[in-house]
Enzyme design. Sequence first.
Site, PDB file in Angstrom:
ATOM      1  N   GLU A 150      -4.843  26.575 -36.407  1.00  0.00           N
ATOM      2  CA  GLU A 150      -4.886  26.393 -37.879  1.00  0.00           C
ATOM      3  C   GLU A 150      -6.440  26.540 -38.724  1.00  0.00           C
ATOM      4  O   GLU A 150      -6.440  26.921 -39.851  1.00  0.00           O
ATOM      5  CB  GLU A 150      -4.482  24.976 -38.039  1.00  0.00           C
ATOM      6  CG  GLU A 150      -5.349  23.596 -37.845  1.00  0.00           C
ATOM      7  CD  GLU A 150      -4.604  22.429 -38.144  1.00  0.00           C
ATOM      8  OE1 GLU A 150      -5.173  21.701 -39.081  1.00  0.00           O
ATOM      9  OE2 GLU A 150      -3.589  22.412 -37.422  1.00  0.00           O
ATOM     10  N   ASP A 151      -7.370  26.141 -37.888  1.00  0.00           N
ATOM     11  CA  ASP A 151      -8.792  26.436 -38.621  1.00  0.00           C
ATOM     12  C   ASP A 151      -9.236  27.979 -38.554  1.00  0.00           C
ATOM     13  O   ASP A 151      -9.858  27.968 -39.633  1.00  0.00           O
ATOM     14  CB  ASP A 151      -9.717  25.748 -37.683  1.00  0.00           C
ATOM     15  CG  ASP A 151      -9.653  23.888 -38.165  1.00  0.00           C
ATOM     16  OD1 ASP A 151      -8.950  23.575 -38.860  1.00  0.00           O
ATOM     17  OD2 ASP A 151     -10.555  23.358 -37.249  1.00  0.00           O
ATOM     18  N   THR A 152      -9.175  28.672 -37.575  1.00  0.00           N
ATOM     19  CA  THR A 152      -9.924  29.819 -37.197  1.00  0.00           C
ATOM     20  C   THR A 152      -9.074  31.117 -36.653  1.00  0.00           C
ATOM     21  O   THR A 152      -9.398  32.145 -37.077  1.00  0.00           O
ATOM     22  CB  THR A 152     -10.801  29.565 -36.269  1.00  0.00           C
ATOM     23  OG1 THR A 152     -10.551  29.458 -35.098  1.00  0.00           O
ATOM     24  CG2 THR A 152     -11.825  28.483 -36.729  1.00  0.00           C
ATOM     25  N   ARG A 153      -7.756  30.855 -36.672  1.00  0.00           N
ATOM     26  CA  ARG A 153      -6.985  31.953 -36.151  1.00  0.00           C
ATOM     27  C   ARG A 153      -6.939  33.273 -37.017  1.00  0.00           C
ATOM     28  O   ARG A 153      -7.018  34.317 -36.724  1.00  0.00           O
ATOM     29  CB  ARG A 153      -5.591  31.565 -35.867  1.00  0.00           C
ATOM     30  CG  ARG A 153      -4.791  32.855 -35.207  1.00  0.00           C
ATOM     31  CD  ARG A 153      -3.759  32.445 -34.313  1.00  0.00           C
ATOM     32  NE  ARG A 153      -4.064  31.798 -32.970  1.00  0.00           N
ATOM     33  CZ  ARG A 153      -3.545  30.585 -32.677  1.00  0.00           C
ATOM     34  NH1 ARG A 153      -2.322  30.119 -33.356  1.00  0.00           N
ATOM     35  NH2 ARG A 153      -3.959  30.209 -31.512  1.00  0.00           N
ATOM     36  N   GLY A 205       9.365  31.924 -23.958  1.00  0.00           N
ATOM     37  CA  GLY A 205      10.253  31.396 -23.006  1.00  0.00           C
ATOM     38  C   GLY A 205       9.162  30.911 -21.514  1.00  0.00           C
ATOM     39  O   GLY A 205       9.720  30.451 -20.474  1.00  0.00           O
ATOM     40  N   GLU A 241      -7.566  21.677 -22.887  1.00  0.00           N
ATOM     41  CA  GLU A 241      -8.048  22.891 -22.550  1.00  0.00           C
ATOM     42  C   GLU A 241      -9.561  22.786 -22.227  1.00  0.00           C
ATOM     43  O   GLU A 241     -10.117  23.174 -21.142  1.00  0.00           O
ATOM     44  CB  GLU A 241      -7.961  23.879 -23.784  1.00  0.00           C
ATOM     45  CG  GLU A 241      -6.722  24.698 -23.801  1.00  0.00           C
ATOM     46  CD  GLU A 241      -6.728  25.595 -24.923  1.00  0.00           C
ATOM     47  OE1 GLU A 241      -7.708  26.038 -25.432  1.00  0.00           O
ATOM     48  OE2 GLU A 241      -5.660  26.180 -25.394  1.00  0.00           O
TER      49      GLU A 241
END
Length: 175
Positions: free
Chosen positions: A25-28, A56, A90
Amino acid sequence: MKKLKFLESSAQKYSYDVFLSSSGEDTRKTFTDHLYTALINEGLSTFRDNEEIKSGEIIKSELENGIQQSRSWIVVFSKNYAFSSWCLEELVLILECRNNSKRYLLPIFYHVDPSHVRKQSGRISEAIDHHEEKFNKEVDETKRKNLTDKIKRWRTALTQLANLAGMSVQNVADG
């Protein structure tokens, strides 16, 4: 951009040259998109969750495999990164892999002061408080203890990340 030196020598075979971790949401649509394109244009096989995980598939296991099968990692730490439990998970795994190998980790602090990450102040403090409030609502004592342990791992990972030499990107439109 020259071929990155840290990618040149390695006896182990990896599926990816780079695992790119960021808060979507910040940097994509801005900085991370530009960085991803630059890495691909340099011929680097780059794992990015919205590119590599197919419909899937189980997201968590695909992310874990991507992290473990990457020769290096770039963490784009942005203002909302710590609000994402996915991103923090992550980060913990990336640091575990880095601590157990000679692989390269580059933190990029995108409109975030590394000292705020290290000290967990400002927006980072708000994010951790948000997670703690949510976890404290858990009524099962065992689950609450596990969630408390998770917060400790996240805090340790944030401090470790901020203690690494990285890049600080401040006041840049799209990088």
